[in-house]
Design a protein around this motif. Sequence first.
Motif, mmCIF file in Angstrom:
data_model
loop_
_atom_site.group_PDB
_atom_site.id
_atom_site.type_symbol
_atom_site.label_atom_id
_atom_site.label_comp_id
_atom_site.label_asym_id
_atom_site.label_seq_id
_atom_site.Cartn_x
_atom_site.Cartn_y
_atom_site.Cartn_z
ATOM 1 N N UNK A 1 0.844 -1.197 0.000
ATOM 2 C CA UNK A 1 0.000 0.000 0.000
ATOM 3 C C UNK A 1 0.878 1.245 0.000
ATOM 4 N N UNK A 2 0.525 2.227 -0.850
ATOM 5 C CA UNK A 2 1.349 3.428 -0.952
ATOM 6 C C UNK A 2 1.136 4.343 0.254
ATOM 7 N N UNK A 3 2.212 5.006 0.644
ATOM 8 C CA UNK A 3 2.118 5.996 1.699
ATOM 9 C C UNK A 3 1.576 7.289 1.086
ATOM 10 N N UNK A 4 0.607 7.932 1.728
ATOM 11 C CA UNK A 4 0.081 9.193 1.214
ATOM 12 C C UNK A 4 1.048 10.326 1.552
ATOM 13 N N UNK B 1 15.438 18.396 -15.341
ATOM 14 C CA UNK B 1 16.067 18.085 -14.057
ATOM 15 C C UNK B 1 15.065 18.285 -12.921
ATOM 16 N N UNK B 2 14.345 19.408 -12.953
ATOM 17 C CA UNK B 2 13.352 19.675 -11.913
ATOM 18 C C UNK B 2 12.264 18.609 -11.903
ATOM 19 N N UNK B 3 11.751 18.258 -13.073
ATOM 20 C CA UNK B 3 10.695 17.251 -13.149
ATOM 21 C C UNK B 3 11.179 15.898 -12.644
ATOM 22 N N UNK B 4 12.419 15.557 -12.979
ATOM 23 C CA UNK B 4 12.976 14.284 -12.535
ATOM 24 C C UNK B 4 13.072 14.224 -11.013
ATOM 25 N N UNK C 1 11.331 11.669 -8.425
ATOM 26 C CA UNK C 1 12.113 10.889 -7.456
ATOM 27 C C UNK C 1 11.562 11.102 -6.051
ATOM 28 N N UNK C 2 11.324 12.356 -5.706
ATOM 29 C CA UNK C 2 10.839 12.686 -4.366
ATOM 30 C C UNK C 2 9.492 12.023 -4.092
ATOM 31 N N UNK C 3 8.588 12.126 -5.031
ATOM 32 C CA UNK C 3 7.246 11.564 -4.842
ATOM 33 C C UNK C 3 7.282 10.042 -4.691
ATOM 34 N N UNK C 4 7.997 9.384 -5.603
ATOM 35 C CA UNK C 4 8.011 7.931 -5.575
ATOM 36 C C UNK C 4 8.822 7.367 -4.406
ATOM 37 N N UNK C 5 9.887 8.056 -4.034
ATOM 38 C CA UNK C 5 10.688 7.563 -2.911
ATOM 39 C C UNK C 5 9.916 7.696 -1.602
ATOM 40 N N UNK C 6 9.086 8.735 -1.502
ATOM 41 C CA UNK C 6 8.253 8.884 -0.315
ATOM 42 C C UNK C 6 7.134 7.838 -0.285
ATOM 43 N N UNK C 7 6.567 7.580 -1.460
ATOM 44 C CA UNK C 7 5.474 6.613 -1.532
ATOM 45 C C UNK C 7 5.941 5.189 -1.239
ATOM 46 N N UNK C 8 7.101 4.845 -1.789
ATOM 47 C CA UNK C 8 7.567 3.458 -1.677
ATOM 48 C C UNK C 8 8.602 3.261 -0.591
ATOM 49 N N UNK C 9 9.137 4.367 -0.062
ATOM 50 C CA UNK C 9 10.197 4.340 0.958
ATOM 51 C C UNK C 9 11.416 3.551 0.481
ATOM 52 N N UNK C 10 11.713 3.676 -0.814
ATOM 53 C CA UNK C 10 12.867 2.967 -1.376
ATOM 54 C C UNK C 10 14.086 3.868 -1.422
ATOM 55 N N UNK C 11 15.247 3.280 -1.240
ATOM 56 C CA UNK C 11 16.507 4.008 -1.370
ATOM 57 C C UNK C 11 16.756 4.318 -2.843
#
Length: 211
Positions: free
Chosen positions: A1-4, A183-186, A190-200
Amino acid sequence: MKQHIFDFNLLDDYSSENFFVSTSNSSAFNYVLSNKIINNCIIKGPNKSGKTHLGLIWTKKNDSIIYNDQNYEFIISQKKNIFINNIFNNLNEEKIFHIINHCNTHNLNMLITSNISLNDYIFKLKDLESRLRSFNYIEIDNPDDLLLNNLLIKLLSDKQIIVKNDEIFAYILKRINRTYLDIFKFVEKVDKLSLETKRELTIPFIKKLLY
């Protein structure tokens, strides 16, 4: 389950110390920090190239007013230098024309930013076009390798994303479109998906973002 995640609008640091300078933007940076204002100036550059940041440095340094469509009457009642950010965004040609005349009458200075050149805009008011063409013109180029690398480091750091392996930076920079906006979009992705999945942040993880 994704983190909001909550989309907080964090306060940016628009100081001169927080602006990274390279050959791509040094002319604009040096103009903004100069102790001698050389008439009026237009800084043209790609989206996310730091034009607003430079304009806010100039505004603070020169005790200026930032123009918006709601403060026109206030601006022409004052005798202060004026910063107009992204001039062609909902441009009111008559208001800008009168503001330029106001500055000329009172020996005030203007700094304008734009992401398009004057040649790419069709003016209804030719007198405004003529006034703007008399401005000094400085262009911010597409980012060089040094600026791209430092911009990526800074944006990831601002998001508190720690990169433990330098190979990750090299991997990203070899594969990403080499523009400020990309670069900004990337980094946002990264920020959104790393927070959602808590992946390194790893190369396999980045591959999923780039392809």
